[in-house]
Scaffold this motif. Structure first.
Motif, short mmCIF file in Angstrom:
data_model
loop_
_atom_site.label_atom_id
_atom_site.label_comp_id
_atom_site.label_asym_id
_atom_site.label_seq_id
_atom_site.Cartn_x
_atom_site.Cartn_y
_atom_site.Cartn_z
N PRO A 82 16.55 31.35 -25.11
CA PRO A 82 17.52 30.26 -25.02
C PRO A 82 17.81 29.89 -23.56
O PRO A 82 17.87 30.74 -22.69
N ALA A 83 17.97 28.59 -23.34
CA ALA A 83 18.30 28.04 -22.02
C ALA A 83 17.17 28.22 -21.01
O ALA A 83 17.36 28.02 -19.81
N THR A 84 15.98 28.61 -21.48
CA THR A 84 14.82 28.75 -20.60
C THR A 84 13.73 27.80 -21.08
O THR A 84 13.38 27.80 -22.25
N GLY A 85 13.19 27.01 -20.18
CA GLY A 85 12.05 26.16 -20.53
C GLY A 85 12.42 24.84 -21.16
O GLY A 85 11.54 24.05 -21.50
N LEU A 86 13.72 24.54 -21.34
CA LEU A 86 14.13 23.30 -21.99
C LEU A 86 15.40 22.76 -21.34
O LEU A 86 16.38 23.49 -21.19
N ARG A 87 15.37 21.48 -20.95
CA ARG A 87 16.54 20.82 -20.42
C ARG A 87 16.63 19.43 -21.04
O ARG A 87 15.64 18.84 -21.45
N GLY A 88 17.86 18.90 -21.05
CA GLY A 88 18.07 17.53 -21.45
C GLY A 88 18.54 16.71 -20.26
O GLY A 88 19.36 17.17 -19.46
N LEU A 89 18.02 15.51 -20.12
CA LEU A 89 18.40 14.58 -19.07
C LEU A 89 18.79 13.28 -19.75
O LEU A 89 18.04 12.75 -20.57
N MET A 90 19.97 12.75 -19.42
CA MET A 90 20.48 11.59 -20.15
C MET A 90 21.39 10.75 -19.27
O MET A 90 22.08 11.29 -18.39
N GLY A 91 21.41 9.45 -19.51
CA GLY A 91 22.33 8.57 -18.82
C GLY A 91 21.62 7.37 -18.22
O GLY A 91 20.39 7.37 -18.06
N GLU A 92 22.41 6.35 -17.88
CA GLU A 92 21.83 5.14 -17.28
C GLU A 92 21.10 5.45 -15.98
O GLU A 92 20.15 4.76 -15.60
N ALA A 93 21.53 6.52 -15.28
CA ALA A 93 20.91 6.87 -14.01
C ALA A 93 19.71 7.80 -14.17
O ALA A 93 19.06 8.16 -13.18
N ALA A 94 19.40 8.21 -15.41
CA ALA A 94 18.33 9.18 -15.62
C ALA A 94 16.96 8.70 -15.13
O ALA A 94 16.23 9.46 -14.48
N PRO A 95 16.55 7.45 -15.41
CA PRO A 95 15.25 7.01 -14.87
C PRO A 95 15.19 7.05 -13.36
O PRO A 95 14.17 7.44 -12.77
N ASP A 96 16.29 6.66 -12.69
CA ASP A 96 16.31 6.72 -11.23
C ASP A 96 16.20 8.16 -10.74
O ASP A 96 15.53 8.44 -9.73
N TRP A 97 16.85 9.09 -11.45
CA TRP A 97 16.79 10.51 -11.07
C TRP A 97 15.34 11.01 -11.14
O TRP A 97 14.87 11.72 -10.23
N LEU A 98 14.61 10.63 -12.19
CA LEU A 98 13.21 11.02 -12.31
C LEU A 98 12.37 10.40 -11.18
O LEU A 98 11.53 11.08 -10.56
N THR A 99 12.60 9.14 -10.92
CA THR A 99 11.84 8.45 -9.88
C THR A 99 12.06 9.08 -8.51
O THR A 99 11.12 9.22 -7.70
N GLN A 100 13.30 9.49 -8.24
CA GLN A 100 13.60 10.11 -6.95
C GLN A 100 12.87 11.43 -6.76
O GLN A 100 12.62 11.85 -5.63
N ARG A 101 12.51 12.09 -7.87
CA ARG A 101 11.74 13.33 -7.79
C ARG A 101 10.23 13.08 -7.85
O ARG A 101 9.43 14.01 -7.91
N ASN A 102 9.86 11.81 -7.88
CA ASN A 102 8.45 11.42 -8.05
C ASN A 102 7.89 11.89 -9.38
O ASN A 102 6.70 12.20 -9.50
N TRP A 103 8.75 11.94 -10.39
CA TRP A 103 8.32 12.23 -11.75
C TRP A 103 8.24 10.91 -12.51
O TRP A 103 9.22 10.16 -12.58
N PRO A 104 7.08 10.58 -13.10
CA PRO A 104 6.94 9.30 -13.81
C PRO A 104 7.90 9.20 -14.99
O PRO A 104 8.18 10.19 -15.67
N VAL A 105 8.40 8.00 -15.22
CA VAL A 105 9.35 7.75 -16.31
C VAL A 105 8.59 7.30 -17.56
O VAL A 105 7.90 6.28 -17.51
N PRO A 106 8.69 8.04 -18.68
CA PRO A 106 8.04 7.57 -19.92
C PRO A 106 8.63 6.23 -20.34
O PRO A 106 9.85 6.03 -20.32
N ALA A 107 7.76 5.31 -20.75
CA ALA A 107 8.19 3.93 -20.97
C ALA A 107 8.88 3.72 -22.31
O ALA A 107 9.71 2.81 -22.44
N ALA A 108 8.54 4.52 -23.31
CA ALA A 108 9.07 4.28 -24.66
C ALA A 108 9.32 5.60 -25.36
O ALA A 108 8.87 6.66 -24.91
N ALA A 122 22.83 21.43 -12.36
CA ALA A 122 23.58 21.06 -13.56
C ALA A 122 24.47 19.87 -13.20
O ALA A 122 25.22 19.92 -12.22
N ILE A 123 24.36 18.80 -14.00
CA ILE A 123 25.14 17.59 -13.75
C ILE A 123 25.88 17.23 -15.04
O ILE A 123 25.25 16.89 -16.04
N ALA A 124 27.19 17.35 -15.02
CA ALA A 124 28.01 17.08 -16.21
C ALA A 124 27.44 17.79 -17.43
O ALA A 124 27.44 17.26 -18.53
#
Length: 303
Positions: A99-125, A161-163
């Motif tokens: 538990p709590a290893t290997g899995l995270r959730g990312l959510m929110g209007e700012a989530a795509p920007d957060w991925l982009t800032q890490r140079n992680w591609p954003v899934p489109a759909a 950890a963010i909120a």
């Protein structure tokens, strides 16, 4: 300021499935087409009983040498036990992740920007997949952008950890809003996948060949008439998965709760009910059910 949540999802559990025969095993047990799971696509589907009822809902994601299975935490042990029944002499190994290893959730209007800032591609759909730094990123359905992150535990552990204390409730609300069905112990072996709208997410294949429960599921698809569908509603009473929805007049059962969450002074509910009863006065645990709306874009019914 845009909302952002990042943290563990304790309501979800993760198991890795490896081996030369892993895809074949899953293809023969899940109602979705596991052949579609590749480096760019995940699959939200179900494990079913011979009666064609869902025993678990699963998010199947690609791994380097197999698959990740993301399942409700209360259902993981029974799900893996069921799948292991069909391994026999096949080359398949199940490796639960702590538990709590290997899995995270990312959510929110700012989530795509957060991925982009890490140079992680954003899934489109929804249920599309991208990759970055050993992490598989799968987009989940819903109005608010949200993503499942699975993979390298060290990388995930290094994420801030963010909120995080608000994430589980926000994630649950988003599932209900998007009409994503979850099977819980109280609803195991209750719903045919079409009733719960699994076809809306491409979670049922009618062309891939045999799998457990196929006869009932296919018969409903080709010969059945729509009798039950997935609806959203609200109630001021309590609600929980498995609770019965009743007609106010006569107290006859017309449906069952798939999922529910408390929201201020009311409960948000996902429920499978008889379409013929949708216009009637209904109640749940002696409180009125109101704001009943069909979850759109689905084909549903009963055998």
């Amino acid at each position: 300021m845009k909302d952002l949540y990042l943290g563990a999802l304790p309501d979800l559990a993760l198991t890795r499935v490896r081996g030369a025969d892993a895809r074949t095993l899953l293809q023969g047990q899940l109602c979705g087409d596991v052949q579609t799971v590749d480096a760019e696509h995940s699959l939200f589907t179900a494990l079913n009983s011979p009666r064609g009822r869902m025993l678990a809902t699963l998010h199947v994601l690609p791994a380097d040498d197999g698959f990740w299975l993301e399942v409700n935490a209360d259902m993981m042990a029974a799900t893996v036990q069921r799948l292991r029944m069909f391994v026999l002499r096949s080359d398949v190994q199940f490796e639960p992740v702590a538990p709590a290893t290997g899995l995270r959730g990312l959510m929110g209007e700012a989530a795509p920007d957060w991925l982009t800032q890490r140079n992680w591609p954003v899934p489109a759909a929804a249920f599309m997949v991208t990759h970055g730094d050993g992490i598989t990123i799968a987009r989940r359905p819903g109005r608010v952008p949200r993503f499942t992150l699975v993979g390298d535990a060290e990388t995930l552990d290094s994420l801030p950890a963010i909120a995080a204390d608000q994430l589980t409730d926000a994630w649950h609300a988003a599932d209900i809003e998007a009409g994503v069905p979850t099977v819980y112990p109280a609803t195991r072996d209750e719903f045919i996948p079409q009733m719960a709208g699994l076809d809306r997410f491409g979670g049922i294949s009618f062309t891939k060949g045999c799998y457990t429960g196929q006869e009932v599921i296919a018969r409903l698809h080709y010969l059945g008439q729509a009798k039950r569908s997935l609806y959203r509603a609200r109630t001021t009473g309590t609600a929980a998965a498995g609770d019965r929805v009743l007609r106010t007049e006569g107290d006859s059962a017309v449906g069952e709760v798939v999922d529910a969450r408390h929201d201020g002074d009311a409960w948000q509910v996902l429920t499978v009910i008889q379409d013929a009863a949708a216009g009637d006065s209904l109640h749940l645990n002696n409180a009125s059910l109101f704001d009943l709306q069909p979850v759109s874009g689905q084909s549903a019914g009963s055998d």
